[in-house]
Design a protein around this motif. Structure first.
Motif, PDB file in Angstrom:
ATOM      1  N   UNK A   1       0.802  -1.218   0.000  1.00  0.00           N
ATOM      2  CA  UNK A   1       0.000   0.000   0.000  1.00  0.00           C
ATOM      3  C   UNK A   1       0.842   1.278   0.000  1.00  0.00           C
ATOM      4  N   UNK A   2       1.891   1.427   0.836  1.00  0.00           N
ATOM      5  CA  UNK A   2       2.691   2.665   0.771  1.00  0.00           C
ATOM      6  C   UNK A   2       3.308   2.887  -0.605  1.00  0.00           C
ATOM      7  N   UNK A   3       3.761   1.831  -1.255  1.00  0.00           N
ATOM      8  CA  UNK A   3       4.340   1.982  -2.595  1.00  0.00           C
ATOM      9  C   UNK A   3       3.284   2.418  -3.598  1.00  0.00           C
ATOM     10  N   UNK A   4       2.063   1.898  -3.449  1.00  0.00           N
ATOM     11  CA  UNK A   4       0.982   2.311  -4.347  1.00  0.00           C
ATOM     12  C   UNK A   4       0.647   3.790  -4.150  1.00  0.00           C
ATOM     13  N   UNK A   5       0.656   4.245  -2.912  1.00  0.00           N
ATOM     14  CA  UNK A   5       0.392   5.657  -2.644  1.00  0.00           C
ATOM     15  C   UNK A   5       1.496   6.545  -3.221  1.00  0.00           C
ATOM     16  N   UNK A   6       2.745   6.111  -3.070  1.00  0.00           N
ATOM     17  CA  UNK A   6       3.859   6.865  -3.654  1.00  0.00           C
ATOM     18  C   UNK A   6       3.774   6.865  -5.180  1.00  0.00           C
ATOM     19  N   UNK A   7       3.339   5.735  -5.735  1.00  0.00           N
ATOM     20  CA  UNK A   7       3.189   5.664  -7.185  1.00  0.00           C
ATOM     21  C   UNK A   7       2.140   6.650  -7.673  1.00  0.00           C
ATOM     22  N   UNK A   8       1.058   6.813  -6.912  1.00  0.00           N
ATOM     23  CA  UNK A   8       0.029   7.773  -7.291  1.00  0.00           C
ATOM     24  C   UNK A   8       0.569   9.204  -7.212  1.00  0.00           C
ATOM     25  N   UNK A   9       1.296   9.503  -6.162  1.00  0.00           N
ATOM     26  CA  UNK A   9       1.876  10.849  -6.041  1.00  0.00           C
ATOM     27  C   UNK A   9       2.826  11.133  -7.198  1.00  0.00           C
ATOM     28  N   UNK A  10       3.645  10.138  -7.528  1.00  0.00           N
ATOM     29  CA  UNK A  10       4.578  10.330  -8.647  1.00  0.00           C
ATOM     30  C   UNK A  10       3.823  10.472  -9.960  1.00  0.00           C
ATOM     31  N   UNK A  11       2.767   9.709 -10.134  1.00  0.00           N
ATOM     32  CA  UNK A  11       1.974   9.800 -11.358  1.00  0.00           C
ATOM     33  C   UNK A  11       1.323  11.161 -11.509  1.00  0.00           C
ATOM     34  N   UNK A  12       0.830  11.711 -10.405  1.00  0.00           N
ATOM     35  CA  UNK A  12       0.232  13.043 -10.470  1.00  0.00           C
ATOM     36  C   UNK A  12       1.267  14.106 -10.825  1.00  0.00           C
ATOM     37  N   UNK A  13       2.426  13.998 -10.190  1.00  0.00           N
ATOM     38  CA  UNK A  13       3.491  14.964 -10.490  1.00  0.00           C
ATOM     39  C   UNK A  13       3.941  14.838 -11.940  1.00  0.00           C
ATOM     40  N   UNK A  14       4.088  13.618 -12.416  1.00  0.00           N
ATOM     41  CA  UNK A  14       4.518  13.392 -13.792  1.00  0.00           C
ATOM     42  C   UNK A  14       3.492  13.938 -14.785  1.00  0.00           C
ATOM     43  N   UNK A  15       2.202  13.744 -14.453  1.00  0.00           N
ATOM     44  CA  UNK A  15       1.161  14.237 -15.345  1.00  0.00           C
ATOM     45  C   UNK A  15       1.127  15.763 -15.358  1.00  0.00           C
ATOM     46  N   UNK A  16       1.292  16.354 -14.186  1.00  0.00           N
ATOM     47  CA  UNK A  16       1.300  17.818 -14.129  1.00  0.00           C
ATOM     48  C   UNK A  16       2.439  18.392 -14.976  1.00  0.00           C
ATOM     49  N   UNK A  17       3.609  17.771 -14.914  1.00  0.00           N
ATOM     50  CA  UNK A  17       4.742  18.243 -15.715  1.00  0.00           C
ATOM     51  C   UNK A  17       4.477  18.042 -17.206  1.00  0.00           C
ATOM     52  N   UNK A  18       3.934  16.873 -17.561  1.00  0.00           N
ATOM     53  CA  UNK A  18       3.663  16.606 -18.975  1.00  0.00           C
ATOM     54  C   UNK A  18       2.593  17.565 -19.507  1.00  0.00           C
ATOM     55  N   UNK A  19       1.587  17.834 -18.682  1.00  0.00           N
ATOM     56  CA  UNK A  19       0.542  18.747 -19.118  1.00  0.00           C
ATOM     57  C   UNK A  19       1.079  20.166 -19.297  1.00  0.00           C
ATOM     58  N   UNK A  20       1.932  20.587 -18.369  1.00  0.00           N
ATOM     59  CA  UNK A  20       2.522  21.922 -18.497  1.00  0.00           C
ATOM     60  C   UNK A  20       3.389  22.015 -19.750  1.00  0.00           C
ATOM     61  N   UNK A  21       4.153  20.960 -20.029  1.00  0.00           N
ATOM     62  CA  UNK A  21       4.998  20.964 -21.226  1.00  0.00           C
ATOM     63  C   UNK A  21       4.140  20.982 -22.493  1.00  0.00           C
ATOM     64  N   UNK A  22       3.009  20.243 -22.427  1.00  0.00           N
ATOM     65  CA  UNK A  22       2.141  20.194 -23.604  1.00  0.00           C
ATOM     66  C   UNK A  22       1.502  21.564 -23.869  1.00  0.00           C
ATOM     67  N   UNK A  23       1.042  22.208 -22.800  1.00  0.00           N
ATOM     68  CA  UNK A  23       0.423  23.519 -22.971  1.00  0.00           C
ATOM     69  C   UNK A  23       1.428  24.563 -23.451  1.00  0.00           C
ATOM     70  N   UNK A  24       2.690  24.397 -23.037  1.00  0.00           N
ATOM     71  CA  UNK A  24       3.729  25.341 -23.442  1.00  0.00           C
ATOM     72  C   UNK A  24       4.274  25.037 -24.827  1.00  0.00           C
ATOM     73  N   UNK A  25       3.798  23.946 -25.431  1.00  0.00           N
ATOM     74  CA  UNK A  25       4.280  23.587 -26.760  1.00  0.00           C
ATOM     75  C   UNK A  25       5.593  22.853 -26.749  1.00  0.00           C
ATOM     76  N   UNK A  26       6.053  22.423 -25.573  1.00  0.00           N
ATOM     77  CA  UNK A  26       7.335  21.714 -25.473  1.00  0.00           C
ATOM     78  C   UNK A  26       7.172  20.203 -25.523  1.00  0.00           C
TER      79      UNK A  26
END
Length: 451
Positions: free
Chosen positions: A384-409
């Motif tokens: 369970x702790x690893x799954x929770x960390x995986x979710x946090x990492x997934x959210x952070x990764x998605x936020x970065x990818x979304x920001x890069x996509x919106x910026x055209x990068x």
């Protein structure tokens, strides 16, 4: 009762929209199931039947009253009245015709009698039968308790499965919402000439994929709700789970789990009671060779038209049982030898050995199940702790990818990968929480812990 695993819920096809089901808490679901679940109703009915059987040997102490009325026409050499033995009516021989008569002339003969039998001392025969039926009650009561624990486990498992299915649906709906937002962003970029049309095509494909996942998750939730209603025994087709995630008590040690399982498992208690019942059967068979002392009494009227040895001929020509008699006495019977009884006792002792072997077999199975349940819970807790960390990492990764996509990068491929990673992490966390809850409930069932 088996509950559909979460892995199968995502594979079902979409279904027509259904009305919102009634929401129940876990406590309400358990209380309703204990009162209405068909398997528990059947278990209680079987227990009541066995308890009724247990009252039969005790009734042997009650007196037995019987009556008979007989009329005959036939020869009557050396007998003032002819009669047949009737169950429960003990008629002693009284009087006779003149000795040496050999007439073939028929005479009428009648008898009307009321007989009483009462157990005086049975030398342990009835007590041995009582021990057999009492052991049978213990067996059925243990099986009834096992059925209740199984229903509790099935209800809790189905309840948590509904919560997990809702978690999967929430993850699918969130992924669909994000995918739609990404599609709209890609469409605006293509319209402004800032992005290639293939970016929009990829976003449309991703949106369709997550739409399918959302529809299947909705169907999966409906199926889980249907399973919950079925295991609870509710009249509705579906029930929804109300309340938050369960509070998990600290897990006991493996040694404590095994010890509690071996002490408390109702099925194991039933096996032990069954072995004791077989030993009681052996003793009851042996008790059949003990003496038996009973009181007997009868009141009768009889008459026969054959000439008596002495005295006057009764009136009525033998057709009216107007010669009164009464009697009382003690009857001791003792079957000194019966080969069939000894053979049955020997066969019962062989069954005793089989029951003892079955106990050892089930003990090994319970021990293995206890170890497996404990290891499953330990693995679910560690994951369970690893799954929770995986979710946090997934959210952070998605936020970065979304920001890069919106910026055209970033590209739509990069964003889709991040979106899929986040959606998978959300689903895996929902499934992980379900596995943890189920493992804890399963451990409680293995330990035979009532709620």
């Amino acid at each position: 009762m088996n509950v559909l695993p979460i892995a199968l819920l995502a594979l079902v096809s979409s279904a027509a929209p259904l009305s919102a089901p009634r929401r129940v808490t876990l406590e309400d679901a358990l209380a309703y199931a204990r009162e209405h679940q068909p398997s528990l109703l059947a278990a209680r009915a079987r227990l009541a039947a066995i308890q009724a059987d247990a009252r039969v040997p005790r009734a042997l102490y009650l007196p037995r009253l019987a009556a008979t009325a007989q009329a005959f026409e036939g020869t009557a050499n050396n007998s003032t009245a002819a009669y047949l033995g009737a169950p429960g009516v003990d008629l002693p021989r009284i009087g006779g015709t003149r000795a040496g008569t050999d007439s073939w002339s028929p005479y009428p003969s009648t008898v009307a009698a009321l007989g009483l039998r009462q157990e005086v001392f049975d030398f342990g025969r009835i007590a041995a039968l009582e021990a057999v039926t009492d052991s049978a009650v213990l067996v059925e009561r243990s099986l009834s308790e096992a059925a209740r624990l199984d229903v509790d486990f099935a209800v809790e498992d189905a309840f948590f499965a509904v919560q997990a299915a809702r978690g999967v649906l929430d993850a699918a709906a969130s992924a669909w919402q994000r995918s739609r937002l990404n599609r709209d962003t890609a469409a605006a970029g293509v319209k402004a000439g800032l992005r290639s049309p293939i970016e929009l095509t990829r976003a449309e494909a991703e949106l369709s994929r997550f739409e399918i996942a959302r529809v299947r998750a909705e169907a999966g939730l409906s199926i889980a709700q249907g399973v919950l209603a079925a295991v609870v025994g509710a009249p509705e087709l579906r029930l929804d789970a109300a309340g938050g995630p369960p509070v998990m008590a600290p897990a006991p040690s493996l040694d404590e789990v095994v010890r509690a399982a071996l002490e408390n498992e109702p099925a194991l208690r039933a096996r032990r009671a069954s072995a004791e019942q077989q030993r009681a059967v052996t003793r009851a068979i042996g008790a059949e060779l003990r003496p038996d002392l009973q009181l007997t009494a009868s009141v009768s009227g009889r008459a026969g038209d054959a000439p008596p040895t002495s005295g006057a001929q009764p009136s009525g020509a033998g057709w009216i049982p107007n010669v009164p008699n009464w009697d009382g006495g003690l009857v001791l019977s003792w079957p000194l030898f019966d080969g069939a009884v000894r053979a049955r006792a020997s066969a019962s002792r062989a069954r005793e050995a089989a029951r003892d072997a079955e106990i050892q077999e089930l003990q090994a199975s319970v021990t293995a199940a206890s170890q497996q349940a404990w290891l499953d819970l330990d693995a679910a807790q560690q994951a369970l702790p690893s799954l929770e960390k995986s979710l946090e990492a997934g959210r952070a990764n998605y936020a970065q990818a979304q920001a890069r996509f919106k910026a055209g990068l970033g590209s739509s491929v990069e964003l889709a990968d991040a979106q899929e990673l986040l959606a998978e992490a959300e689903v895996e966390l929902a499934v992980g929480r379900y596995r943890l809850a189920r493992a804890r409930v399963h451990l409680g069932r293995v330990m035979a812990q009532p709620r």
